[in-house]
Design an enzyme around this catalytic site. Structure first.
Site, PDB file in Angstrom:
ATOM      1  N   ASP A 111       0.861  -1.162   0.000  1.00  0.00           N
ATOM      2  CA  ASP A 111       0.000   0.000   0.000  1.00  0.00           C
ATOM      3  C   ASP A 111       0.912   1.231   0.000  1.00  0.00           C
ATOM      4  O   ASP A 111       1.979   1.195   0.589  1.00  0.00           O
ATOM      5  CB  ASP A 111      -0.816  -0.073   1.298  1.00  0.00           C
ATOM      6  CG  ASP A 111      -1.827   1.021   1.428  1.00  0.00           C
ATOM      7  OD1 ASP A 111      -2.480   1.324   0.426  1.00  0.00           O
ATOM      8  OD2 ASP A 111      -1.976   1.551   2.543  1.00  0.00           O
TER       9      ASP A 111
HETATM   10  P1  ADP Z   1      -4.843   4.849  -0.081  1.00  0.00           P
HETATM   11  O1  ADP Z   1      -5.025   3.673  -1.006  1.00  0.00           O
HETATM   12  O2  ADP Z   1      -3.640   5.677  -0.504  1.00  0.00           O
HETATM   13  O3  ADP Z   1      -4.827   4.461   1.360  1.00  0.00           O
HETATM   14  P2  ADP Z   1      -7.630   5.754   0.114  1.00  0.00           P
HETATM   15  O4  ADP Z   1      -8.270   4.573  -0.533  1.00  0.00           O
HETATM   16  O5  ADP Z   1      -7.776   5.898   1.588  1.00  0.00           O
HETATM   17  O6  ADP Z   1      -6.086   5.864  -0.323  1.00  0.00           O
HETATM   18  O7  ADP Z   1      -8.186   7.106  -0.578  1.00  0.00           O
HETATM   19  C1  ADP Z   1      -8.159   7.267  -1.997  1.00  0.00           C
HETATM   20  C2  ADP Z   1      -8.371   8.709  -2.385  1.00  0.00           C
HETATM   21  O8  ADP Z   1      -9.646   9.161  -1.914  1.00  0.00           O
HETATM   22  C3  ADP Z   1      -7.361   9.694  -1.799  1.00  0.00           C
HETATM   23  O9  ADP Z   1      -6.185   9.803  -2.574  1.00  0.00           O
HETATM   24  C4  ADP Z   1      -8.166  10.992  -1.802  1.00  0.00           C
HETATM   25  O10 ADP Z   1      -8.102  11.600  -3.068  1.00  0.00           O
HETATM   26  C5  ADP Z   1      -9.586  10.515  -1.552  1.00  0.00           C
HETATM   27  N1  ADP Z   1      -9.942  10.639  -0.121  1.00  0.00           N
HETATM   28  C6  ADP Z   1     -10.047   9.654   0.793  1.00  0.00           C
HETATM   29  N2  ADP Z   1     -10.397  10.155   1.998  1.00  0.00           N
HETATM   30  C7  ADP Z   1     -10.486  11.497   1.849  1.00  0.00           C
HETATM   31  C8  ADP Z   1     -10.806  12.598   2.715  1.00  0.00           C
HETATM   32  N3  ADP Z   1     -11.092  12.438   4.010  1.00  0.00           N
HETATM   33  N4  ADP Z   1     -10.786  13.842   2.183  1.00  0.00           N
HETATM   34  C9  ADP Z   1     -10.506  14.021   0.886  1.00  0.00           C
HETATM   35  N5  ADP Z   1     -10.192  13.060   0.024  1.00  0.00           N
HETATM   36  C10 ADP Z   1     -10.194  11.804   0.476  1.00  0.00           C
HETATM   37 MG    MG Z   2      -4.960   3.440   3.127  1.00  0.00          MG
END
Ligand code: ADP
Ligand code: MG
Length: 244
Positions: free
Chosen positions: A29
């Site tokens: 990740d």
């Molecule tokens: P990762 O795989 O890097 O852990 P997530 O699946 O948690 O990422 O989130 C994917 C995308 O969703 C982020 O890159 C962001 O653009 C958006 N995102 C997630 N949570 C938030 C939030 N609280 N505020 C704004 N954007 C968010």
């Molecule tokens: Mg994550």
């Protein structure tokens, strides 16, 4: 690796160790695993119809209700500028996409392009501005106010100091390293290029992470997955070895 050894490795069963020796693909990740997971607000870019102050204050108000590390970066960035943040009403979070709610009586959404698509908001005016920031490795989030695009916020999450060496050592052991992230393709590729990651799956929703692991297994690979264990738990369980 035995070098600069850190304490606190817990191995749940001996079988995991045996399988670990056969692993040929390590899926990681991005956020919090390759990177520190402590992002900082770098960019506040309002569209011409908006001020920087309103954009950051309203987005910051909304993000107080989110536990995501990206939300923490926005809230800290707004507070460092001295803004008093109002609380959000009707807060909703769409995992892997972003958040929405009402702040100071205005309807606010912060997140990805798919979030905008879902809300029927046209993200086109923001995409061109996002691209150069993403090429630097920033995570860019779109902001809408009252159903209209208002600007974007860029956040940078430094790569952990130990990551380049860890990847190099794993490569020397013959492992293929695959990065999995919900972040944009451009940002993911910028980070992957810097770290010599072999393969990237970006814009992957949390529930799709398991499918990527299954696909690698179907190709005959023995897969270990390293993640933060928060929204990656199903993928960690699907891999032959899960490292959280
Ligand atoms: P990762 O795989 O890097 O852990 P997530 O699946 O948690 O990422 O989130 C994917 C995308 O969703 C982020 O890159 C962001 O653009 C958006 N995102 C997630 N949570 C938030 C939030 N609280 N505020 C704004 N954007 C968010
Ligand atoms: Mg994550």
């Amino acid at each position: 690796t035995g070098r600069g050894a850190t304490a606190g490795v817990l191995i749940r069963n001996a079988e995991a160790l045996e399988i670990l020796a056969k692993v040929d693909v390590l899926v990681v990740d991005k956020t919090g695993t390759l990177t520190e997971g402590k992002p900082r607000l770098m960019t506040v870019a309002p569209l011409p119809n908006m001020t920087e102050i309103d954009l950051l204050r309203l987005a910051g108000g909304l993000e107080q209700s989110s536990e995501h590390p990206l939300a923490g970066a926005i809230v800290s960035g707004a507070r460092e500028k001295g803004f008093a943040l109002a609380g959000a009403k009707d807060f909703r979070s769409l995992t892997g996409k972003g958040v929405m709610g009402t702040v100071e009586g205005r309807s606010i959404a912060v997140g990805t392009r798919p979030l905008f698509n879902e809300l029927g908001i046209d993200a086109e005016s923001l995409v061109a501005q996002a691209e150069p920031l993403r090429q630097e490795g920033q995570t860019v989030m779109f902001v809408a106010i009252d159903g209209k695009p208002a600007g974007l916020l860029g956040v940078a999450d430094p790569v952990k100091a130990s990551t380049p060496e860890a990847i190099e050592l794993l490569h020397r052991e013959g492992l293929r390293i695959v990065m999995l992230t919900g972040d944009s393709k451009t940002t993911a590729q910028a980070v992957a290029r810097r770290l010599h990651i072999d393969d990237v799956h970006a814009e992957v929703l949390p529930e799709q992470k398991t499918a990527v692991i299954k696909q690698l297994q179907a190709e005959g690979h023995v897969v270990a997955m390293a993640g933060d264990g928060i929204n990656d738990a199903p993928a960690l369980a699907q891999a032959q070895v899960g490292i959280a």
